[in-house]
Design a protein around this motif. Structure first.
Motif, PDB file in Angstrom:
ATOM      1  N   UNK A   1       0.806  -1.224   0.000  1.00  0.00           N
ATOM      2  CA  UNK A   1       0.000   0.000   0.000  1.00  0.00           C
ATOM      3  C   UNK A   1       0.834   1.266   0.000  1.00  0.00           C
ATOM      4  N   UNK A   2       2.128   1.174   0.331  1.00  0.00           N
ATOM      5  CA  UNK A   2       3.025   2.335   0.448  1.00  0.00           C
ATOM      6  C   UNK A   2       2.586   3.291   1.545  1.00  0.00           C
ATOM      7  N   UNK A   3       1.838   2.785   2.525  1.00  0.00           N
ATOM      8  CA  UNK A   3       1.387   3.629   3.632  1.00  0.00           C
ATOM      9  C   UNK A   3       2.524   3.821   4.628  1.00  0.00           C
ATOM     10  N   UNK A   4       2.510   4.949   5.322  1.00  0.00           N
ATOM     11  CA  UNK A   4       3.496   5.218   6.371  1.00  0.00           C
ATOM     12  C   UNK A   4       3.197   4.359   7.593  1.00  0.00           C
ATOM     13  N   UNK A   5       4.205   4.227   8.453  1.00  0.00           N
ATOM     14  CA  UNK A   5       4.044   3.400   9.647  1.00  0.00           C
ATOM     15  C   UNK A   5       2.936   3.944  10.543  1.00  0.00           C
TER      16      UNK A   5
ATOM     17  N   UNK B   1      19.794  -2.507   8.326  1.00  0.00           N
ATOM     18  CA  UNK B   1      19.212  -1.373   9.053  1.00  0.00           C
ATOM     19  C   UNK B   1      17.966  -0.865   8.333  1.00  0.00           C
ATOM     20  N   UNK B   2      17.093  -1.800   7.933  1.00  0.00           N
ATOM     21  CA  UNK B   2      15.860  -1.422   7.253  1.00  0.00           C
ATOM     22  C   UNK B   2      14.903  -0.719   8.216  1.00  0.00           C
ATOM     23  N   UNK B   3      14.075   0.151   7.664  1.00  0.00           N
ATOM     24  CA  UNK B   3      13.020   0.834   8.421  1.00  0.00           C
ATOM     25  C   UNK B   3      11.693   0.642   7.693  1.00  0.00           C
ATOM     26  N   UNK B   4      10.608   1.005   8.356  1.00  0.00           N
ATOM     27  CA  UNK B   4       9.301   0.918   7.720  1.00  0.00           C
ATOM     28  C   UNK B   4       9.202   1.865   6.536  1.00  0.00           C
ATOM     29  N   UNK B   5       9.916   2.966   6.577  1.00  0.00           N
ATOM     30  CA  UNK B   5       9.848   3.913   5.468  1.00  0.00           C
ATOM     31  C   UNK B   5      10.529   3.347   4.218  1.00  0.00           C
TER      32      UNK B   5
END
Length: 414
Positions: free
Chosen positions: A227-231, A326-330
Motif C-alpha cells: 500500500x506504500x502507507x506510512x508506519x 538497518x531497514x526501516x518501515x519507510x
C-alpha cells in the motif's frame, strides 16, 4: 552588542532541565519546568498550534524542540523573550558539533553509529544532530516567535531571520490586497545532502519477511510494501478500515488526516486473516494491531495493548540484528513507490494519489534511477563482456568449392 558575546560552544552540556510529558488535557503534550509546572509561553503556543489543525505527533515534535531551546537558554543565562539572532546562531553552531544526549548508552549499535551498512548501503543514525534536525528546529523556533510577537510578547523582531532575496528586496512587488508571504531561506539553515529513495531488492525483501516471527509482523510489513502507507498510518487503522471483498485498507493521512482507501495485495490479506484468527473478534472501532505486555503491578499477567510505533521499531530492530541490516518501515514505502513507477502500468499521477502527496513534484523524486537497479545492469554488462565473442564461420558462396577458395586466398584446405 550581543553579536560580540563569545561563548565556548564546545563546552556546553545541556542540563536535565524540565521534561516533556503527555497529558490528559486538550493539549496532548506539555513542557514542564523543574518544579513540574507548565512553561506558559510554550503552553500558549502549543494550544494555538493544535487549534490550527496539527496532529498530536506534530505537537509532540514541537514540544521537544522547544524544550531543547529552553535548556540551551538556561545554560547561556538568557531569557526567552530577550534573545536575538546571535543566540539562534550560537544554538545552530552548538547543534552542529554537539552529541545527542541519550537516556541509555549505546550497546551493539555503538560500533556502527554513523557508518554505512554493507548490506543495505544505508547510513546508520549517528550521535550528532543531522542537518534535517537543525532545519526543523529553526522552523519550530521561527513559528514560535511569530506567534508570541503577534500576541504582543517576546522580542520586537523574530530572532530566526530570513536572508534577503538576492538582487531584489523581499516582497518588492507586493499586492496590498494580499498578505505578505515569506521569501528567502532561513539564515542559519544548513544545507541538506541530496538523498535518493532506494528500493529494497527482492532478495532482501524475502530475507526480511522470513525474519518476521509472527503472523502479525508478516501482515503489517506485507501491507506496508503493497500500500506504500506510512508506519503511523498503518498503526492508526481500525477494524472498520478493512474491506475484505475489494482488498482495500483505509488509512488516515499524516498531516491532513484525510481518510483514503488503498489497494493491498492478496498476500497481505492472507497474512492479515491468519493474524486476526489468532487475535480473536475485532470490533469496528478496535485498533487492528495489538501486542502483549506484562501488567506493571503483577509482572506475570499478559495484557493486550495497541501496537505502538516504538514496539514496531523493536520488531524491525530484532530482524535487523539477525540479518545485519538497518531497514526501516519507510524503506517499504520507498520500495512500493519505486515498484509502481518501474512497472510502467501506472501513471505518475496514479502513484501520487497512492502515496498521498499534495504536489506532483514530490512524487517526481521516484523517477530517478535506483542505485540497486543501476548496479544490477552494470554487473550484467560486465558478465556479458567476460564471455568471448564467437568467431565468425567463413562460408563459401554458392557454386564455389571451399578447398579451392582456401588455396586461392592462402588458407588451409579442410
Amino acid at each position: 552588542m550581543s553579536f560580540e558575546v563569545h561563548r565556548d560552544l564546545r563546552s556546553i552540556q545541556l542540563p536535565q532541565w524540565g521534561r516533556v510529558v503527555p497529558t490528559d488535557d486538550v493539549i496532548p503534550f506539555m513542557v514542564l519546568d523543574p518544579q513540574g509546572q507548565p512553561v506558559q509561553p510554550i503552553r500558549w503556543f502549543l494550544r494555538d498550534f493544535l487549534a490550527r489543525g496539527h496532529s498530536a505527533g506534530s505537537v509532540r515534535s514541537y514540544a521537544f524542540d522547544l524544550h531543547r531551546w529552553w535548556r540551551f537558554l538556561h545554560v547561556i543565562d538568557t531569557r526567552w523573550d530577550k534573545v536575538t539572532s546571535a543566540e539562534v546562531r550560537d544554538f545552530v553552531l552548538w547543534m552542529g558539533q554537539a552529541e545527542k544526549q541519550r537516556r541509555t548508552p549505546r550497546t551493539t549499535s555503538a560500533a556502527t553509529a554513523g557508518q554505512v551498512n554493507a548490506v543495505t548501503r544505508k547510513q546508520n543514525l549517528g550521535d550528532r544532530y543531522s542537518a534535517r534536525t537543525i532545519r526543523h528546529s529553526n522552523a519550530v523556533l521561527r513559528c514560535f516567535y511569530e506567534f508570541v510577537i503577534d500576541a504582543g510578547e517576546g522580542p520586537l523582531v523574530n530572532p530566526v531571520r530570513r536572508d534577503r532575496v538576492r538582487g531584489r528586496r523581499a516582497n518588492a512587488h507586493h499586492n496590498p490586497l494580499e498578505s505578505f508571504r515569506a521569501e528567502g531561506r532561513l539564515r542559519y539553515n544548513p544545507k541538506l545532502p541530496k538523498q535518493r529513495p532506494r528500493a529494497m531488492p527482492d532478495e532482501r525483501w524475502n530475507d526480511l519477511f522470513a525474519a518476521m516471527r509472527s503472523n502479525r509482523d508478516r501482515a503489517i510489513i506485507a501491507l506496508g510494501v503493497s500500500t506504500a502507507a506510512r508506519a503511523s498510518e498503518l498503526l492508526g487503522m481500525r477494524g472498520a478500515d478493512l474491506d475484505w471483498g475489494d482488498q482495500l485498507a483505509q488509512v488516515r493521512r499524516k498531516g491532513s488526516g484525510m481518510q483514503q482507501w488503498l489497494p493491498a495485495s492478496a498476500e497481505s490479506f492472507v497474512w492479515l486473516r491468519l493474524y486476526l484468527e489468532e487475535l480473536g473478534p475485532l470490533r469496528p472501532d478496535d485498533p487492528v494491531w495489538w501486542t502483549l505486555r506484562r501488567r506493571e503491578r503483577s509482572g506475570e499477567v499478559l495484557e493486550r495493548w495497541p501496537l505502538t510505533y516504538d514496539a514496531l521499531r523493536a520488531v524491525l530492530r530484532r530482524a535487523n540484528t539477525l540479518l545485519g541490516t538497518n531497514w526501516t518501515m519507510h524503506d517499504l514505502r520507498h520500495t512500493a513507490a519505486l515498484r509502481m513507477v518501474r512497472s510502467q502500468k501506472l501513471s505518475l499521477r496514479d502513484v501520487q494519489v497512492i502515496l498521498g502527496h499534495a504536489h506532483l513534484t514530490t512524487t517526481q523524486i521516484y523517477l530517478v534511477e535506483d542505485d540497486h537497479e543501476v548496479l544490477r545492469r552494470v554487473h550484467q554488462y560486465l558478465a556479458d563482456r567476460k564471455e568471448p565473442a564467437p568467431e565468425p564461420v567463413e562460408q563459401a558462396a554458392v557454386g564455389y568449392d571451399a578447398d579451392d577458395l582456401a588455396v586461392l586466398l592462402g588458407g588451409v584446405p579442410r
